[in-house]
Design a protein around this motif. Structure first.
Motif, PDB file in Angstrom:
ATOM      1  N   GLY A 182       6.054   6.935   3.629  1.00 31.05           N
ATOM      2  CA  GLY A 182       6.842   8.031   3.052  1.00 31.05           C
ATOM      3  C   GLY A 182       8.346   7.736   3.086  1.00 31.05           C
ATOM      4  N   GLY A 183       9.119   8.621   2.505  1.00 32.40           N
ATOM      5  CA  GLY A 183      10.577   8.518   2.533  1.00 32.40           C
ATOM      6  C   GLY A 183      11.160   7.593   1.455  1.00 32.40           C
ATOM      7  N   LYS A 184      10.473   7.325   0.301  1.00 33.87           N
ATOM      8  CA  LYS A 184      10.974   6.449  -0.732  1.00 33.87           C
ATOM      9  C   LYS A 184      11.940   7.227  -1.651  1.00 33.87           C
ATOM     10  CE  LYS A 184       8.420   2.912   0.405  1.00 33.87           C
ATOM     11  NZ  LYS A 184       9.022   1.670   0.921  1.00 33.87           N
ATOM     12  N   ALA A 185      12.960   6.543  -2.130  1.00 27.55           N
ATOM     13  CA  ALA A 185      13.938   7.153  -3.067  1.00 27.55           C
ATOM     14  C   ALA A 185      13.618   6.668  -4.494  1.00 27.55           C
ATOM     15  CB  ALA A 185      15.361   6.752  -2.685  1.00 27.55           C
ATOM     16  N   PRO A 186      14.122   7.369  -5.524  1.00 26.86           N
ATOM     17  CA  PRO A 186      13.873   6.905  -6.910  1.00 26.86           C
ATOM     18  C   PRO A 186      14.402   5.496  -7.096  1.00 26.86           C
ATOM     19  CG  PRO A 186      14.693   9.174  -6.903  1.00 26.86           C
ATOM     20  CD  PRO A 186      14.820   8.671  -5.536  1.00 26.86           C
ATOM     21  N   GLY A 187      13.562   4.711  -7.768  1.00 24.33           N
ATOM     22  CA  GLY A 187      13.969   3.341  -8.075  1.00 24.33           C
ATOM     23  C   GLY A 187      13.464   2.340  -7.060  1.00 24.33           C
ATOM     24  N   HIS A 188      12.925   2.827  -5.960  1.00 25.86           N
ATOM     25  CA  HIS A 188      12.390   1.886  -4.958  1.00 25.86           C
ATOM     26  C   HIS A 188      11.071   1.335  -5.440  1.00 25.86           C
ATOM     27  CE1 HIS A 188      14.838   3.557  -1.325  1.00 25.86           C
ATOM     28  NE2 HIS A 188      15.616   2.967  -2.278  1.00 25.86           N
ATOM     29  N   LEU A 189      10.861   0.122  -5.184  1.00 27.36           N
ATOM     30  CA  LEU A 189       9.602  -0.507  -5.576  1.00 27.36           C
ATOM     31  C   LEU A 189       8.574  -0.369  -4.458  1.00 27.36           C
ATOM     32  CD1 LEU A 189      10.986  -3.818  -7.223  1.00 27.36           C
ATOM     33  CD2 LEU A 189      10.211  -1.754  -8.388  1.00 27.36           C
ATOM     34  N   ILE A 190       7.302  -0.322  -4.885  1.00 24.93           N
ATOM     35  CA  ILE A 190       6.200  -0.293  -3.883  1.00 24.93           C
ATOM     36  C   ILE A 190       5.682  -1.711  -3.767  1.00 24.93           C
ATOM     37  CG2 ILE A 190       3.899   0.593  -3.332  1.00 24.93           C
ATOM     38  CD1 ILE A 190       4.561   3.071  -4.918  1.00 24.93           C
ATOM     39  N   ARG A 191       5.736  -2.232  -2.610  1.00 27.09           N
ATOM     40  CA  ARG A 191       5.266  -3.586  -2.380  1.00 27.09           C
ATOM     41  C   ARG A 191       3.744  -3.612  -2.346  1.00 27.09           C
ATOM     42  NH1 ARG A 191       8.416  -5.102   2.937  1.00 27.09           N
ATOM     43  NH2 ARG A 191       7.566  -3.019   3.408  1.00 27.09           N
ATOM     44  N   ALA A 192       3.231  -4.792  -2.543  1.00 28.08           N
ATOM     45  CA  ALA A 192       1.775  -4.929  -2.602  1.00 28.08           C
ATOM     46  C   ALA A 192       1.110  -4.532  -1.283  1.00 28.08           C
ATOM     47  CB  ALA A 192       1.415  -6.385  -2.981  1.00 28.08           C
ATOM     48  N   GLU A 193       1.727  -4.927  -0.206  1.00 30.59           N
ATOM     49  CA  GLU A 193       1.117  -4.604   1.087  1.00 30.59           C
ATOM     50  C   GLU A 193       1.120  -3.115   1.351  1.00 30.59           C
ATOM     51  OE1 GLU A 193       5.309  -6.270   1.855  1.00 30.59           O
ATOM     52  OE2 GLU A 193       3.550  -6.701   0.632  1.00 30.59           O
ATOM     53  N   ASP A 194       2.199  -2.437   0.832  1.00 28.92           N
ATOM     54  CA  ASP A 194       2.228  -0.978   1.023  1.00 28.92           C
ATOM     55  C   ASP A 194       1.133  -0.316   0.209  1.00 28.92           C
ATOM     56  OD1 ASP A 194       4.404  -1.240   2.697  1.00 28.92           O
ATOM     57  OD2 ASP A 194       5.885  -0.888   1.110  1.00 28.92           O
ATOM     58  N   TRP A 195       1.011  -0.858  -1.020  1.00 24.77           N
ATOM     59  CA  TRP A 195      -0.058  -0.277  -1.855  1.00 24.77           C
ATOM     60  C   TRP A 195      -1.428  -0.493  -1.228  1.00 24.77           C
ATOM     61  CZ3 TRP A 195      -0.752   2.843  -5.789  1.00 24.77           C
ATOM     62  CH2 TRP A 195      -1.945   2.826  -6.473  1.00 24.77           C
ATOM     63  N   ASN A 196      -1.638  -1.662  -0.724  1.00 24.24           N
ATOM     64  CA  ASN A 196      -2.941  -1.955  -0.094  1.00 24.24           C
ATOM     65  C   ASN A 196      -3.159  -1.070   1.133  1.00 24.24           C
ATOM     66  OD1 ASN A 196      -3.458  -3.915  -2.025  1.00 24.24           O
ATOM     67  ND2 ASN A 196      -2.573  -5.571  -0.777  1.00 24.24           N
ATOM     68  N   ALA A 197      -2.093  -0.861   1.873  1.00 24.75           N
ATOM     69  CA  ALA A 197      -2.218   0.006   3.053  1.00 24.75           C
ATOM     70  C   ALA A 197      -2.569   1.414   2.630  1.00 24.75           C
ATOM     71  CB  ALA A 197      -0.910   0.008   3.847  1.00 24.75           C
ATOM     72  N   LEU A 198      -1.957   1.857   1.526  1.00 27.36           N
ATOM     73  CA  LEU A 198      -2.237   3.216   1.074  1.00 27.36           C
ATOM     74  C   LEU A 198      -3.687   3.352   0.643  1.00 27.36           C
ATOM     75  CD1 LEU A 198      -1.225   6.031   0.319  1.00 27.36           C
ATOM     76  CD2 LEU A 198      -0.512   5.118  -1.909  1.00 27.36           C
ATOM     77  N   VAL A 199      -4.162   2.287  -0.040  1.00 31.38           N
ATOM     78  CA  VAL A 199      -5.565   2.329  -0.494  1.00 31.38           C
ATOM     79  C   VAL A 199      -6.507   2.382   0.700  1.00 31.38           C
ATOM     80  CG1 VAL A 199      -7.352   1.022  -1.698  1.00 31.38           C
ATOM     81  CG2 VAL A 199      -5.079   1.214  -2.702  1.00 31.38           C
ATOM     82  N   SER A 200      -6.220   1.580   1.746  1.00 28.84           N
ATOM     83  CA  SER A 200      -7.085   1.587   2.942  1.00 28.84           C
ATOM     84  C   SER A 200      -7.067   2.941   3.616  1.00 28.84           C
ATOM     85  CB  SER A 200      -6.649   0.483   3.900  1.00 28.84           C
ATOM     86  OG  SER A 200      -5.327   0.736   4.390  1.00 28.84           O
ATOM     87  N   VAL A 201      -5.902   3.568   3.565  1.00 32.27           N
ATOM     88  CA  VAL A 201      -5.822   4.905   4.179  1.00 32.27           C
ATOM     89  C   VAL A 201      -6.707   5.858   3.419  1.00 32.27           C
ATOM     90  CG1 VAL A 201      -4.292   6.864   4.559  1.00 32.27           C
ATOM     91  CG2 VAL A 201      -3.548   4.577   5.195  1.00 32.27           C
ATOM     92  N   LEU A 202      -6.642   5.742   2.072  1.00 31.84           N
ATOM     93  CA  LEU A 202      -7.469   6.638   1.256  1.00 31.84           C
ATOM     94  C   LEU A 202      -8.959   6.398   1.535  1.00 31.84           C
ATOM     95  CD1 LEU A 202      -5.512   6.501  -2.167  1.00 31.84           C
ATOM     96  CD2 LEU A 202      -5.573   8.368  -0.483  1.00 31.84           C
ATOM     97  N   ASP A 203      -9.304   5.121   1.727  1.00 31.19           N
ATOM     98  CA  ASP A 203     -10.700   4.826   2.063  1.00 31.19           C
ATOM     99  C   ASP A 203     -11.108   5.488   3.398  1.00 31.19           C
ATOM    100  OD1 ASP A 203     -11.047   3.346  -0.208  1.00 31.19           O
ATOM    101  OD2 ASP A 203     -10.623   1.416   0.763  1.00 31.19           O
ATOM    102  N   THR A 204     -10.175   5.395   4.300  1.00 30.53           N
ATOM    103  CA  THR A 204     -10.480   6.015   5.618  1.00 30.53           C
ATOM    104  C   THR A 204     -10.659   7.507   5.484  1.00 30.53           C
ATOM    105  OG1 THR A 204      -9.263   4.282   6.782  1.00 30.53           O
ATOM    106  CG2 THR A 204      -9.632   6.333   7.974  1.00 30.53           C
TER     107      THR A 204
END
Length: 492
Positions: free
Chosen positions: A14-36
């Motif tokens: 959390g805490g991202k500002a407009p224009g910040h990019l989402i890194r691949a590892e963050d995206w993967n972490a988010l997906v794993s969280v959703l799986d959990t």
């Protein structure tokens, strides 16, 4: 990944500002969280379904329980009335007492006092209200006495009494031997002290020895008996208790009345019954509100000891032999010996007097009087007086003294009768002499008559002599001489 770890990852994304990019590892972490989260939701759904099933089952069971409870409650309608009726009916029962009885021991020795403690409470254990109730106590054997400090009503036989409970809700009753009527409590206490004395060199008390001994012939029991004899001879209170006890035990016939079984103890088992009630008024309608019973055993030993005491004459025999030898020839022998027996009994008690009498009888039995009539008479008188005393069973010397007085009177009567007999004999002899004399007088009278007749005949013969007829004179003179000779023989 656990749910806690997933929550931590999400917090880091959390805490991202407009224009910040989402890194691949963050995206993967988010997906794993959703799986959990999805897995957890699936698990919760499964658990929820199970819980719903359990709730349904519980609801079914609860409904069934409610139905059963309703079925059970229906008959309880009117329970208040039932409870009220039962309460009214049981109210008298709840007024009863809880009566308990206890004592320190089940077994006692004769001479000891067993204290029985009766305690009364309400059924729930609470103290009884005022006024304090009473206790009627009855025993099948022995004598009862209330402990000091109690309000009591006794009976004449001392086998029953009524006692009022004290403020603590207790009654204390003392049970003692049946043969203690009229004996003071102080005398009983003094005698009980005998049981606490040492039994010779055994290291045990007399009480312990008599309780443990298998029979009266046990060596330790005999040692205890000797210790008791010493205390009997040296203590007035001990003698008073023992003498009074044996007087009642034998019914007054102490001599010969102390019958014991030498091989075993005798025991008295007393059953004590107690009945608690609100008051001691005979006309009161209140029933008994509490009952208690207890059994107490008393071991008898006094007759066993006393029998041995009176039969042991050796310690006193020499002195009685000496006294008897000194007085055997005196006319009032029995009176002197009876007086000596009574004097010694002041310090030796009833049992001592009986032992002295037995010793005196034994001393008399061994005397050899020979041809000495005085000793013969003294021995016979002494033995007769003692045997007469023994035959009565009485422990005093009244019968022996009476025997001596009667024997003296009999002797006087005998002497008077002897004198009368001698007089009668003299009179009979005199009468016989008179009879002989009378016979002789009668014979003399007859002889005189014959002499007179002869003389008359002689005179006639002489008158008829004719001097002229000289030839016939010789024959006539010869006839006269013959007649004179006959008369002379009759005169002699």
């Amino acid at each position: 990944m656990t749910l806690e770890q997933a929550m931590a990852i999400v917090a880091g994304l959390g805490g991202k500002a407009p224009g910040h990019l989402i890194r691949a590892e963050d995206w993967n972490a988010l997906v794993s969280v959703l799986d959990t989260y999805g897995a957890q939701i699936d698990a919760l759904d499964t658990g929820l379904q199970g819980l719903q099933a359990e709730v349904a089952t519980l609801a079914t069971n609860l409904q069934a329980a409610i139905v059963a409870l309703e079925a059970g409650v229906a008959p309880l309608e009117g329970l208040d009335e039932v409870v009220a009726r039962i309460d009214a009916e049981t109210a008298p029962l709840r007024e009863n007492y809880l009566l308990r009885v206890s004592t320190t021991s089940e077994n006692y020795l004769v001479g000891q006092v067993a204290e029985l403690v009766f305690t009364a409470t309400a059924l729930d254990g609470s103290p009884l209200p005022e006024p304090r109730p009473w206790l009627d106590v009855v025993t099948t054997w022995g004598r009862l006495r209330a402990a000091p400090g109690f309000v009591v009503r006794e009976n004449a036989e001392e086998n029953a009494l009524a006692v009022q409970f004290n403020n603590a809700g207790q009654v204390r009753v003392q049970l003692r031997s049946h043969f203690t009527r009229g004996i003071a409590a102080s005398t009983e206490a003094a005698f009980a002290g005998v049981l606490q004395a040492q039994a010779g060199s055994s290291g045990k008390t007399v009480m312990r020895v008599l309780q443990e001994a298998a029979s009266p012939q046990d060596p330790e029991a005999q040692m205890a008996f000797r210790s008791i004899s010493a205390m009997y001879e040296g203590n007035h209170s001990v003698r008073g208790f023992a003498d009074a006890y044996l007087e009642q035990y034998t019914g007054g016939r102490i001599i010969g009345g102390i019958v014991v079984s030498p091989g075993e103890w005798r025991n008295y088992r007393a059953t004590v019954m107690a009945f608690a009630k609100p008051d001691a008024v005979a006309t009161s309608p209140d029933p008994t509100r509490g009952v208690a019973t207890i059994q107490v055993n008393f071991r008898e030993w006094i007759p066993n000891w006393s029998f041995g005491h009176i039969e042991t004459v050796d310690p006193v025999l020499p002195d009685w032999s000496r006294l008897l030898e000194l007085n055997i020839r005196v006319p009032d022998l029995v009176h002197r010996m009876v007086s000596e027996l009574d004097k010694r009994a002041l310090n030796t008690g009833v049992l001592g007097r009986i032992r002295d009498m037995k010793a005196l009888d034994k001393a008399a039995s061994v005397i050899n009087p020979g041809n000495d009539t005085l000793i013969q008479h003294g021995k016979a008188m002494m033995q007769g007086a003692l045997q007469m005393q023994f035959a009565t069973g009485l422990a005093d010397t009244g019968v022996a003294g009476g025997y001596a007085r009667q024997a003296g009177i009999t002797q006087q009567v005998s002497q008077t009768a002897k004198a009368a007999q001698d007089t009668a004999l003299d009179a009979a002899t005199a009468k016989q002499a008179v009879t002989v004399l009378e016979n002789r007088v009668k014979a003399a009278e007859q002889t005189g008559k014959e002499i007179s007749a002869g003389l008359r005949s002689l005179g006639d013969g002489i008158n008829k002599i004719d001097v002229v007829q000289v030839a016939d004179l010789g024959s006539r003179l010869n006839a006269i001489n013959t007649s004179l000779s006959g008369l002379a023989s009759k005169i002699r």
